[in-house]
Design a protein around this motif. Structure first.
Motif, mmCIF file in Angstrom:
data_model
loop_
_atom_site.group_PDB
_atom_site.id
_atom_site.type_symbol
_atom_site.label_atom_id
_atom_site.label_comp_id
_atom_site.label_asym_id
_atom_site.label_seq_id
_atom_site.Cartn_x
_atom_site.Cartn_y
_atom_site.Cartn_z
ATOM 1 N N LEU A 297 32.718 48.008 32.637
ATOM 2 C CA LEU A 297 34.056 47.482 32.907
ATOM 3 C C LEU A 297 34.665 46.849 31.656
ATOM 4 O O LEU A 297 35.865 46.974 31.403
ATOM 5 C CB LEU A 297 33.991 46.460 34.043
ATOM 6 N N GLY A 300 35.996 49.593 29.669
ATOM 7 C CA GLY A 300 37.054 50.354 30.322
ATOM 8 C C GLY A 300 38.243 49.519 30.716
ATOM 9 O O GLY A 300 39.169 49.295 29.929
ATOM 10 N N ALA A 301 38.229 49.007 31.948
ATOM 11 C CA ALA A 301 39.393 48.296 32.488
ATOM 12 C C ALA A 301 39.761 47.058 31.683
ATOM 13 O O ALA A 301 40.927 46.667 31.617
ATOM 14 C CB ALA A 301 39.120 47.907 33.944
ATOM 15 N N ASN A 358 43.926 43.049 37.612
ATOM 16 C CA ASN A 358 43.937 44.494 37.385
ATOM 17 C C ASN A 358 42.535 45.090 37.347
ATOM 18 O O ASN A 358 42.371 46.297 37.344
ATOM 19 C CB ASN A 358 44.681 44.823 36.080
ATOM 20 N N TRP A 359 41.511 44.234 37.320
ATOM 21 C CA TRP A 359 40.153 44.742 37.238
ATOM 22 C C TRP A 359 39.474 44.853 38.596
ATOM 23 O O TRP A 359 38.375 45.414 38.703
ATOM 24 C CB TRP A 359 39.306 43.844 36.330
ATOM 25 N N ARG A 361 40.171 46.562 41.464
ATOM 26 C CA ARG A 361 40.025 47.901 42.022
ATOM 27 C C ARG A 361 38.964 48.723 41.289
ATOM 28 O O ARG A 361 38.063 49.283 41.939
ATOM 29 C CB ARG A 361 41.385 48.613 42.011
ATOM 30 N N PRO A 362 39.002 48.829 39.952
ATOM 31 C CA PRO A 362 37.920 49.578 39.291
ATOM 32 C C PRO A 362 36.545 48.953 39.503
ATOM 33 O O PRO A 362 35.548 49.667 39.609
ATOM 34 C CB PRO A 362 38.319 49.568 37.809
ATOM 35 N N GLU A 365 35.397 50.052 43.023
ATOM 36 C CA GLU A 365 34.991 51.466 43.065
ATOM 37 C C GLU A 365 33.641 51.666 42.369
ATOM 38 O O GLU A 365 32.775 52.392 42.864
ATOM 39 C CB GLU A 365 36.073 52.320 42.414
ATOM 40 N N GLN A 366 33.475 51.008 41.231
ATOM 41 C CA GLN A 366 32.245 51.175 40.475
ATOM 42 C C GLN A 366 31.055 50.563 41.212
ATOM 43 O O GLN A 366 29.999 51.176 41.340
ATOM 44 C CB GLN A 366 32.436 50.533 39.089
#
Length: 480
Positions: A297, A300-301, A358-359, A361-362, A365-366
């Protein structure tokens, strides 16, 4: 001859950049520092939550002191001393001769009146800051003395008083209460004053007292972080305080000895609804915590703007450091699945709480993929984001927010937390570690990450240092 000139042109251009010249051939003034930054949200000290705001207010104001959470010691700045014999009555002695940029003196009454305004205004000052300002008594018995009488002992007062939110405001601002206007034309007591109103495109600061070798004037430019990074590299800017994720790896080669990273007072947790099954089971909470790949994360995000958590308390406030990464801070999908299986986690989809983060949701899912739990697309009453932007270096701020967000309570926890708060700051580290260990055992929240800041600078710049709550110390930067 023409061919020789063509061959020399790139070398001449490179030499201009190394010499600190712009592409137009113009050299910057030797005592002017050109700084790139994001647009600050506000310049009201008690409302500042972003790095750009901290950078500017750190130059415009001098706090009472700088606090080191690792040692529990406060280094006085505007204060001469902060003392107490019983941790209930605190005495702040100010250094003599302090002045605001409008020429009026900074007195003990300046602090008393400012703190009264902070307590009464709808500003972002944190809960623990406002709790301090609700003390039984805050008075100015003489022009250089502030007296604070609490309703209970607290060893955290030096940490709280070092907050950049508690710097003084001039009488003119306190009288007019035109905070929108003041945010455009702030008047502080720091090493620099604002020259002209702050504009969305930037502004200019001028040093109050001459300091040979240091910047006399600072010119700020707001804009795109990637463009500013490239401008520093090309010699068009001297310093940039934001490094975007896609320049993070290049930074180490482009600015090998000319970059710095430091802890920011931002920290994130995954909170759990403790009274709602299945998250009322600590085994489930630990299973989810082990299913979070924080490093993935972060890359990424989070665009490389954070450090994966190693403990519950972030570096900005941690009284000392853990010897190893805490177990709920590690990624172990197999162990996470096993724990959820032991807890007979239901097959129904997991709903994640509504949050602007904003982090979330990812992360959802992860983590759901890692531990094999289905994810509901819509928000609900499941795990939720706790995204904190701290205003003090006291662990109390983090712990108060965790308790409030989750409703956590346990036998002995309140007494343990009270004992940590009451203990002299320099001796409180061991007790706060016990508090942290209890929270890591019961896990009302899963530690995720804490923020870090970046700065890169040109060859003509030196002595770049940064602090958690003040960003880059612009008063210390040297130019040549």
């Amino acid at each position: 001859m023409t061919m020789r000139l063509r061959l020399l042109a790139p070398l001449l251009a490179a030499a201009l950049v190394v010499a600190g010249c712009t592409e137009s051939g113009e050299s910057p003034a030797p005592d002017v520092l050109r700084v790139g930054m994001a647009t600050p949200a506000t310049l009201l000290p008690a409302d500042v939550r972003d790095q750009s705001g901290r950078l500017l207010t750190g130059a415009l104001w001098t706090p009472l002191g700088d606090y080191d959470p690792a040692t529990g010691k406060m280094t006085p700045r505007a204060a001469e001393s902060v003392t107490s014999t019983d941790r209930t009555t605190w005495t702040v002695k100010l250094k003599d001769g302090g002045k605001f940029h409008d020429g009026t003196p900074v007195t003990a009454q300046s602090y008393v009146d400012t703190w009264a305004a902070i307590g009464g205004e709808n500003w972002q000052a944190s809960r623990v800051v406002k709790d301090l300002l609700r003390a039984k008594e805050i008075t100015a018995p003489d022009p250089l003395t502030v007296r604070i009488v609490l309703d209970r002992p607290s060893g955290q007062v030096p940490a709280l008083l070092s907050s950049p939110a508690l710097v003084p405001l001039p009488a003119s601002a306190l009288k007019s209460r035109d905070w929108a206007g003041f945010a455009l034309n702030p008047v502080g007591n720091g090493p620099f004053r604002l020259d002209g109103a702050w504009q969305p495109s930037g502004g200019k600061l001028v040093r109050v007292t001459a300091a040979p070798g240091k910047a006399r004037e600072i010119q700020f430019k707001t804009g795109d972080a990637a463009a500013q990074y490239d401008e520093v590299k090309a010699g068009k800017l001297d310093l940039s305080t934001v490094v975007p994720g896609d320049r993070h790896e290049a930074m180490h080669a482009d600015f090998a000895q000319r970059h710095v990273m430091w802890a920011l007072p931002g920290v994130a947790y995954l909170g759990f609804p403790l009274t709602a099954p299945p998250f009322s089971d600590a085994t489930v909470r630990h299973g989810f915590a082990l299913g979070v790949d924080r490093a993935a994360l972060e890359a990424g995000a989070l665009a490389k703007q954070a450090d994966p958590a190693k403990s519950l308390l972030p570096p900005a406030v941690a009284p000392g450091e853990r010897s190893s990464t805490c177990r709920p801070c590690t990624f172990d999908a197999g162990a996470g699945k096993s724990l959820l299986s032991q807890a007979e986690f239901p097959a129904s989809p997991v709903h994640f709480g509504q949050s602007p983060a904003n982090w979330l949701r990812p992360l959802a899912e992860q983590a759901s993929a890692a531990v094999g739990v289905p994810l509901a697309a819509e928000p609900g009453t499941g795990p939720f984001a706790i995204d904190l932007n701290l205003m003090t270096p006291s662990p109390q701020e983090v712990l108060a927010e965790i308790v409030k967000a989750t409703g956590y309570q346990s036998d002995g926890f309140a007494d343990l937390l009270k004992s940590a708060e009451e203990t002299e700051a320099a001796d409180s580290g061991e007790i706060y570690r016990l508090v942290e260990n209890q929270l890591l055992r019961d896990l009302p929240v899963a530690p995720l990450w804490s923020g870090h800041g970046h700065a890169v600078w040109a060859e003509r710049v030196g002595d770049v240092k940064a602090t958690t709550f003040g960003s880059v110390d612009l008063s210390a930067v040297s130019v040549r």
